[in-house]
Design a protein around this motif. Structure first.
Motif, PDB file in Angstrom:
ATOM      1  N   PRO A  28      53.795 -47.990  22.346  1.00 44.78           N
ATOM      2  CA  PRO A  28      54.933 -47.103  22.640  1.00 44.78           C
ATOM      3  C   PRO A  28      55.760 -47.614  23.819  1.00 44.78           C
ATOM      4  CG  PRO A  28      52.911 -45.849  22.361  1.00 44.78           C
ATOM      5  CD  PRO A  28      52.506 -47.287  22.434  1.00 44.78           C
ATOM      6  N   ALA A  29      57.053 -47.691  23.633  1.00 43.18           N
ATOM      7  CA  ALA A  29      57.926 -48.186  24.693  1.00 43.18           C
ATOM      8  C   ALA A  29      58.009 -47.214  25.852  1.00 43.18           C
ATOM      9  CB  ALA A  29      59.318 -48.475  24.137  1.00 43.18           C
ATOM     10  N   GLU A  30      57.754 -45.938  25.583  1.00 43.03           N
ATOM     11  CA  GLU A  30      57.889 -44.915  26.622  1.00 43.03           C
ATOM     12  C   GLU A  30      56.546 -44.304  26.997  1.00 43.03           C
ATOM     13  OE1 GLU A  30      60.678 -42.248  24.859  1.00 43.03           O
ATOM     14  OE2 GLU A  30      62.303 -43.733  24.840  1.00 43.03           O
ATOM     15  N   GLY A  31      55.456 -45.010  26.668  1.00 46.02           N
ATOM     16  CA  GLY A  31      54.131 -44.506  26.985  1.00 46.02           C
ATOM     17  C   GLY A  31      53.684 -43.448  26.002  1.00 46.02           C
ATOM     18  N   GLY A  32      52.532 -42.871  26.260  1.00 44.87           N
ATOM     19  CA  GLY A  32      52.008 -41.825  25.377  1.00 44.87           C
ATOM     20  C   GLY A  32      51.339 -42.410  24.150  1.00 44.87           C
ATOM     21  N   GLU A  33      51.345 -41.630  23.072  1.00 48.56           N
ATOM     22  CA  GLU A  33      50.682 -42.033  21.847  1.00 48.56           C
ATOM     23  C   GLU A  33      51.670 -42.153  20.695  1.00 48.56           C
ATOM     24  OE1 GLU A  33      47.733 -38.986  21.231  1.00 48.56           O
ATOM     25  OE2 GLU A  33      46.219 -40.131  22.343  1.00 48.56           O
ATOM     26  N   ALA A  36      49.774 -40.315  14.445  1.00 53.57           N
ATOM     27  CA  ALA A  36      48.530 -40.676  13.769  1.00 53.57           C
ATOM     28  C   ALA A  36      48.822 -41.211  12.374  1.00 53.57           C
ATOM     29  CB  ALA A  36      47.617 -39.460  13.692  1.00 53.57           C
ATOM     30  N   PHE A  37      47.885 -42.028  11.872  1.00 54.14           N
ATOM     31  CA  PHE A  37      48.010 -42.537  10.515  1.00 54.14           C
ATOM     32  C   PHE A  37      46.635 -42.584   9.869  1.00 54.14           C
ATOM     33  CE2 PHE A  37      47.014 -46.278  13.013  1.00 54.14           C
ATOM     34  CZ  PHE A  37      46.232 -47.083  12.189  1.00 54.14           C
ATOM     35  N   THR A  38      46.618 -42.755   8.572  1.00 52.57           N
ATOM     36  CA  THR A  38      45.368 -42.871   7.832  1.00 52.57           C
ATOM     37  C   THR A  38      45.259 -44.265   7.229  1.00 52.57           C
ATOM     38  OG1 THR A  38      46.446 -41.920   5.883  1.00 52.57           O
ATOM     39  CG2 THR A  38      45.177 -40.420   7.293  1.00 52.57           C
ATOM     40  N   ASN A  59      45.260 -52.022  11.834  1.00 46.71           N
ATOM     41  CA  ASN A  59      44.261 -51.622  12.825  1.00 46.71           C
ATOM     42  C   ASN A  59      43.574 -50.324  12.421  1.00 46.71           C
ATOM     43  OD1 ASN A  59      47.009 -50.664  13.487  1.00 46.71           O
ATOM     44  ND2 ASN A  59      46.020 -49.608  15.197  1.00 46.71           N
ATOM     45  N   SER A  60      42.633 -49.889  13.232  1.00 46.58           N
ATOM     46  CA  SER A  60      41.838 -48.701  12.925  1.00 46.58           C
ATOM     47  C   SER A  60      42.679 -47.436  13.016  1.00 46.58           C
ATOM     48  CB  SER A  60      40.663 -48.606  13.905  1.00 46.58           C
ATOM     49  OG  SER A  60      39.990 -47.377  13.758  1.00 46.58           O
ATOM     50  N   GLU A  61      42.460 -46.525  12.066  1.00 46.89           N
ATOM     51  CA  GLU A  61      43.184 -45.253  12.079  1.00 46.89           C
ATOM     52  C   GLU A  61      42.800 -44.383  13.278  1.00 46.89           C
ATOM     53  OE1 GLU A  61      42.099 -43.262   8.450  1.00 46.89           O
ATOM     54  OE2 GLU A  61      39.969 -43.202   8.977  1.00 46.89           O
ATOM     55  N   SER A  62      41.730 -44.744  13.975  1.00 46.04           N
ATOM     56  CA  SER A  62      41.306 -43.981  15.157  1.00 46.04           C
ATOM     57  C   SER A  62      42.168 -44.285  16.376  1.00 46.04           C
ATOM     58  CB  SER A  62      39.841 -44.290  15.489  1.00 46.04           C
ATOM     59  OG  SER A  62      39.688 -45.648  15.885  1.00 46.04           O
ATOM     60  N   GLU A  63      42.973 -45.332  16.279  1.00 45.20           N
ATOM     61  CA  GLU A  63      43.790 -45.759  17.427  1.00 45.20           C
ATOM     62  C   GLU A  63      45.151 -45.080  17.426  1.00 45.20           C
ATOM     63  OE1 GLU A  63      41.928 -50.217  18.039  1.00 45.20           O
ATOM     64  OE2 GLU A  63      43.800 -50.015  16.917  1.00 45.20           O
ATOM     65  N   ARG A  64      45.524 -44.543  18.559  1.00 45.06           N
ATOM     66  CA  ARG A  64      46.835 -43.918  18.719  1.00 45.06           C
ATOM     67  C   ARG A  64      47.695 -44.663  19.733  1.00 45.06           C
ATOM     68  NH1 ARG A  64      47.098 -38.515  17.484  1.00 45.06           N
ATOM     69  NH2 ARG A  64      49.332 -38.819  17.841  1.00 45.06           N
ATOM     70  N   PRO A  99      54.369 -43.021   9.923  1.00 43.42           N
ATOM     71  CA  PRO A  99      53.480 -43.642   8.934  1.00 43.42           C
ATOM     72  C   PRO A  99      53.510 -42.876   7.619  1.00 43.42           C
ATOM     73  CG  PRO A  99      52.371 -43.384  11.053  1.00 43.42           C
ATOM     74  CD  PRO A  99      53.643 -42.605  11.137  1.00 43.42           C
ATOM     75  N   ARG A 100      53.467 -43.615   6.524  1.00 48.54           N
ATOM     76  CA  ARG A 100      53.367 -43.042   5.188  1.00 48.54           C
ATOM     77  C   ARG A 100      52.209 -43.723   4.470  1.00 48.54           C
ATOM     78  NH1 ARG A 100      59.146 -43.998   5.456  1.00 48.54           N
ATOM     79  NH2 ARG A 100      60.310 -42.067   5.618  1.00 48.54           N
ATOM     80  N   ASN A 101      51.591 -43.020   3.544  1.00 49.54           N
ATOM     81  CA  ASN A 101      50.429 -43.591   2.881  1.00 49.54           C
ATOM     82  C   ASN A 101      50.453 -43.320   1.381  1.00 49.54           C
ATOM     83  OD1 ASN A 101      47.985 -44.757   2.257  1.00 49.54           O
ATOM     84  ND2 ASN A 101      46.907 -43.844   3.983  1.00 49.54           N
TER      85      ASN A 101
END
Length: 319
Positions: A28-33, A36-38, A59-64, A99-101
């Protein structure tokens, strides 16, 4: 954030995975998270030159805190992948969509078999991570493309699913024999495949012959540059909300002709594979030419405006 909103990101890391493949870690360019994605999801990436292209999240879906995408520098690139590979470097700013799945792992999956070739590994990597985290038994069979031996190999070897993965090289023993690998599988085995059409289709046919139903075969396709348009049937489309009628020439897709007439339909792959240009038809018979829509979606009236056409003289679109 709405589905159409873009999040500014910075390229934190660029890794050359093979001669013509690279991965980009976006933060993120402005920090934060980040949203979420699957596992199996993709994002729209806004890149230099005003282009928007879709890339799978590896990457892992657990990462924000980050998204990681893989990019193949296709010799027939329409500009997007080549611009990312050659022009974008660490520290550069980009923008990504929500994100789209369309390649998600069904919740009832008990075991799985994964196949990928070349850049087709990108959505499969997050799926393998998901299955491993859920303790779902699976095998991942990965064939390196001829021009990209070793692509994503170090990423896989450092992952939790390294022991589940078998690597193959084209024209080198042992060969990837999909027909043998598909045999004698439990009836609840789900199959996930990603690659180019000419490689995927024989595997899908073999899976169907061995009893895999369509509900257990999940496919993500990567295709090359679309061939030049051929002279085709001329017809018209009508915008239901305004009554505007647009002529579709034989050498223009519906999406292209409509954009030239001032009606923009979002597109990405422009080859009937990604589903971005999905539009509902209220009247008229569709000549479906896509590789994405399920039979029930077609029955509900959906079509992909980048490749499909009309069998008759008019389509009325729900726009």
């Amino acid at each position: 954030m709405s589905d159409d909103a873009l999040s500014p990101v910075i390229v934190a890391k660029k890794t050359i995975e093979a001669e013509n493949m690279a991965s980009f870690e976006l933060i993120p360019a402005e920090g934060g998270e980040l949203p979420a994605f699957t596992a199996g999801a993709h994002v729209d990436v806004s890149i230099p030159g005003g282009l928007v292209r879709q890339y799978s999240l590896i990457n892992s879906e657990s990462e924000r805190h980050r998204y990681v995408i893989g990019v193949w520098k296709d010799a027939n690139s329409r500009g997007g992948s080549k611009a990312l590979f050659q022009q974008v470097n660490e520290g550069d700013r980009l923008a990504v969509g929500m994100p789209r799945n369309r390649f998600a792992v069904p919740r009832d999956t008990k075991r799985a078999l994964l196949f990928a070739r070349g850049i087709g590994a990108t959505p499969i990597l997050s799926i393998a991570d998901h299955l491993k985290a859920k303790n779902i038994p699976f095998e991942f069979h990965y064939l390196f493309a001829g021009g990209s031996p070793g692509s994503f190999k170090s990423t896989i070897e450092a992952s939790a699913f390294a022991a589940n993965t078998t690597f193959y090289f084209e024209a080198t023993e042992p060969r990837l024999n999909a027909a043998n690998l598909l045999g004698d599988r439990p009836d609840d085995t789900h199959l996930f495949l990603c690659g180019v059409d000419w490689w995927l289709d024989p595997i899908i046919a073999s899976a169907q012959q061995k009893g895999f139903g369509v509900n257990r075969i999940h496919v993500e396709r990567f295709t090359g540059k679309a061939p030049p348009p051929l002279l085709d049937k001329v017809f018209e489309v009508k915008i239901a909300s305004t009554g505007k009628v647009i002529k579709i020439p034989g050498d223009r897709s519906v999406s292209t002709a409509m954009e030239e007439a001032g009606v923009k339909i979002p597109t990405s792959c422009e080859q009937g594979a990604c589903g971005t240009c999905k539009v509902k038809v209220l009247e008229g018979e569709v000549d479906h030419r896509d590789k994405r829509l399920k039979p029930e979606e077609k029955e509900q009236g959906w079509f992909l405006a980048c490749v499909s056409r009309a069998k008759g003289d008019l389509l009325v679109l729900d726009l």
